[in-house]
Design an enzyme around this catalytic site. Structure first.
Site, short mmCIF file in Angstrom:
data_model
loop_
_atom_site.label_atom_id
_atom_site.label_comp_id
_atom_site.label_asym_id
_atom_site.label_seq_id
_atom_site.Cartn_x
_atom_site.Cartn_y
_atom_site.Cartn_z
N ASP A 81 -24.56 -42.78 5.00
CA ASP A 81 -23.26 -43.35 4.69
C ASP A 81 -22.62 -43.74 6.02
OD1 ASP A 81 -20.70 -43.98 4.13
OD2 ASP A 81 -20.26 -42.22 2.91
N LYS A 88 -15.44 -50.71 5.76
CA LYS A 88 -14.53 -50.79 6.91
C LYS A 88 -14.83 -52.00 7.82
CE LYS A 88 -13.73 -45.80 6.59
NZ LYS A 88 -12.38 -45.41 6.26
N TYR A 138 -17.44 -36.98 3.41
CA TYR A 138 -16.72 -37.70 2.35
C TYR A 138 -17.45 -39.00 2.09
CZ TYR A 138 -12.92 -40.20 -0.05
OH TYR A 138 -12.16 -40.91 -0.96
N1 PLP Z 1 -17.77 -43.05 3.13
C1 PLP Z 1 -17.19 -42.72 4.29
C2 PLP Z 1 -18.01 -42.11 5.38
C3 PLP Z 1 -15.82 -42.92 4.47
O1 PLP Z 1 -15.25 -42.59 5.62
C4 PLP Z 1 -15.09 -43.50 3.42
C5 PLP Z 1 -13.64 -43.72 3.56
O2 PLP Z 1 -12.98 -43.27 4.44
C6 PLP Z 1 -15.74 -43.86 2.24
C7 PLP Z 1 -17.09 -43.61 2.14
C8 PLP Z 1 -14.99 -44.49 1.13
O3 PLP Z 1 -14.63 -45.79 1.45
P1 PLP Z 1 -13.40 -46.49 0.73
O4 PLP Z 1 -12.19 -45.74 1.07
O5 PLP Z 1 -13.44 -47.90 1.24
O6 PLP Z 1 -13.68 -46.44 -0.75
#
Ligand code: PLP
Length: 428
Positions: free
Chosen positions: A240, A268, A145
C-alpha cells in the site's frame, strides 16, 4: 485556543450539518482539543485560514501536495484541461499518459487501473487478490491504515488509532474474521501465521514504510521476509504505497528498499492534489479485472481528465532526481534541528524519518511498531500541537500521523518551524 472567530463560527455551523463538523475524522482536532481552523487558501508551503492567519504547513493535504500548494505549472495544466470539459465517461488520452508515467516509474506495475481514492485502491486490490488466489484471508499489520474498507478496520492506524476505535460498528464479523492483524516488523509472527493459515491467505497488505501509526520504517529484512513467504505460499504481496508512492522515492518504497510486490496501491501524489487512487501489478493478475477478466470494479469518475492532468504534471516535475535529493536534505536538516532542541530542553522525543515524511514521537524509546508508538505521551503531544499552531506551524493534529515536507518548504519556513519548536519545548 488558537483558532480565530470566523473559523469557530464556521465550525459550529458545520457541526449542525456535517457529522462532527468535518468530512474526515482527524480534521476535527478531537484528540488534541480545540476547534479546527478553516482553510481559505494555500500557496507553496503556506496556508491561510478564514481569519487571515498564516501557517507553515506540514499536513500538505496529508501527503499529495509534494510540490507545495497551488504550484503554477500544475494549475496551468489543470486549467487547460478543465476548459475542455470535466467528465465524459469515455476514455481520454490523459489516462494513457498517466499510466505510462506510473508503469515506467514503478516497474512492478505492468498494468494499472485508476480509481478515485486510496480506499478504493486497497479495497479493489484485496478483491483482486482474493479473485486471483481463490482464498479468503488477508494479513495486515497493527497500526497500518489502508483506508476505511470493512476488511481493514481491525487494529487500524490513522484516525482510527487517534480516536481509539478498536473496531468499527457496522463492519460484519464475518468479514473481519478473515483479516489477521500482526505486529509490524515482526518476522517471527508472520512465519507462525503462515505455518497455521498459509494455504488460506490470499494476500499480505503492508505499508512498506508505515505512516499511519506515525512514521515507522521497515526493519532491515522485514519487507524481504514478506516477499519470500508470500512467494513460498503463493499468496500475493500488496504494497500500500498510497502515502509512500512518489514520496520516499520516485519509484516509491519498493524502489528505496528494492523489494517488488505483486500489487501496488497508489493515491495522494499520483493525483497531484486531485482525488485519485490506483492499483496495479503484474499483467497476468491485472487481467483478472473487468472487462479483461471477471473481477468487477468500476467508477463513474475513474480516470477523470482533470485528476489525470494534475497527476501527469506533478509526476513530470518529480521525475527530476534532484527533487528527491533536495527533499532528503531539507528533511534531514529539519529533523536534526528539532531533535537537538528537544534534547536541550530535556523533552524526550524519538523522531522517525524516511525521506520527506517523519514523526516526532513524545517517547524516549525507539518506535518500531504500533505498540511502541502507543507509548507516546499524547497529552504532551496535544500541548505541543497547540503551541506550534499558535506560532503559525500546522502539523497533523494527531501523534499517529506523518509530517510532510514539500519541495516548496524553503529556508525561512524551516527556520520558523525550528524557532517555534524551540519556544514550545520551553513550555512543555
Ligand atoms: N492507504 C494509506 C497508506 C493511506 O495513508 C491512506 C490515507 O491516508 C489510504 C490508504 C486511504 O486513502 P484515501 O484517504 O484516499 O481513501
Amino acid at each position: 485556543m488558537s483558532t480565530g472567530p470566523l473559523s469557530k463560527e464556521l465550525f459550529h455551523a458545520s457541526l449542525n450539518l456535517i457529522p462532527g463538523g468535518v468530512n474526515s475524522p482527524v480534521r476535527s482536532f478531537r484528540s488534541v482539543g480545540g476547534t479546527p481552523f478553516f482553510v481559505e487558501r494555500g500557496k507553496g508551503a503556506r496556508i491561510t485560514d478564514a481569519d487571515g492567519k498564516n501557517y507553515v504547513d506540514y499536513v500538505m493535504g496529508y501527503g499529495p501536495m509534494i510540490l507545495g500548494h497551488a504550484h503554477p505549472d500544475v494549475l496551468e495544466k489543470v486549467q487547460k484541461t478543465i476548459e475542455k470539459g470535466m467528465a465524459f465517461g469515455a476514455p481520454n488520452g490523459f489516462e494513457l499518459e498517466l499510466a505510462k508515467l506510473v508503469t515506467s516509474a514503478i516497474p512492478s506495475i505492468q498494468k494499472v487501473r485508476f480509481v478515485n481514492s486510496g480506499t478504493e485502491a486497497t479495497m479493489s486490490a484485496i478483491r483482486l487478490a482474493r479473485a486471483h488466489t481463490d482464498r479468503k484471508k488477508i494479513v495486515k499489520f497493527d497500526g497500518d491504515y489502508h483506508g476505511h474498507g470493512d476488511s481493514f478496520l481491525v487494529e487500524a492506524g490513522s484516525g482510527v488509532a487517534t480516536l481509539g476505535i478498536p473496531d468499527s460498528p457496522g463492519v460484519l464479523e464475518e468479514i473481519t474474521k478473515q483479516t489477521i492483524s500482526l505486529p509490524y516488523n515482526n518476522v517471527e509472527k508472520i512465519k507462525e501465521c503462515f505455518e497455521k493459515y498459509g494455504k488460506e491467505i490470499a494476500a499480505v497488505i503492508v505499508e512498506p514504510v508505515a505512516g499511519n501509526m506515525g512514521v515507522v520504517p521497515p526493519d532491515e529484512g522485514f519487507l524481504e521476509a514478506l516477499r519470500e513467504i508470500c512467494t513460498e505460499y503463493d499468496s500475493l504481496l500488496i504494497f500500500d504505497e498510497v502515502m509512500t508512492g512518489f514520496r520516499v522515492a520516485f519509484g516509491g518504497a519498493q524502489e528505496r528498499y528494492n523489494v517488488a510486490p505483486d500489487i501496488t496501491c497508489l493515491g495522494k501524489i499520483v493525483g497531484g492534489g486531485m482525488p485519485v487512487g490506483a492499483y496495479g501489478g503484474k499483467a497476468e493478475i491485472m487481467d483478472k479485472v473487468a472487462p479483461a477478466g471477471p473481477m468487477y470494479q468500476a467508477g463513474t469518475m475513474s480516470g477523470n481528465p482533470v485528476s489525470m492532468s494534475a497527476g501527469i504534471k506533478t509526476l513530470k516535475i518529480l521525475k527530476d532526481e534532484q527533487q528527491y535529493q533536495n527533499l532528503e536534505y531539507r528533511s534531514q536538516y529539519l529533523v536534526d534541528e528539532l531533535k537537538k532542541r528537544s534534547d536541550t530542553h530535556n523533552i524526550p522525543v524519538t523522531i522517525n524519518r524516511v525521506g520527506s515524511m517523519f514523526t516526532v514521537f513524545f517517547t524516549p524509546d525507539p518506535v518500531t511498531n504500533f505498540a511502541d508508538a502507543k507509548k507516546s505521551d499524547t497529552k504532551r503531544f496535544a500541548k505541543y500541537f497547540h503551541g506550534m499552531l499558535e506560532r503559525g506551524v500546522f502539523i497533523p493534529p494527531s501523534q499517529y500521523e506523518a509530517w510532510f515536507v514539500s519541495t516548496a518548504h524553503g529556508e525561512e519556513d524551516l527556520h520558523h518551524t525550528i524557532h517555534s519548536h524551540e519556544q514550545v519545548m520551553k513550555e512543555l
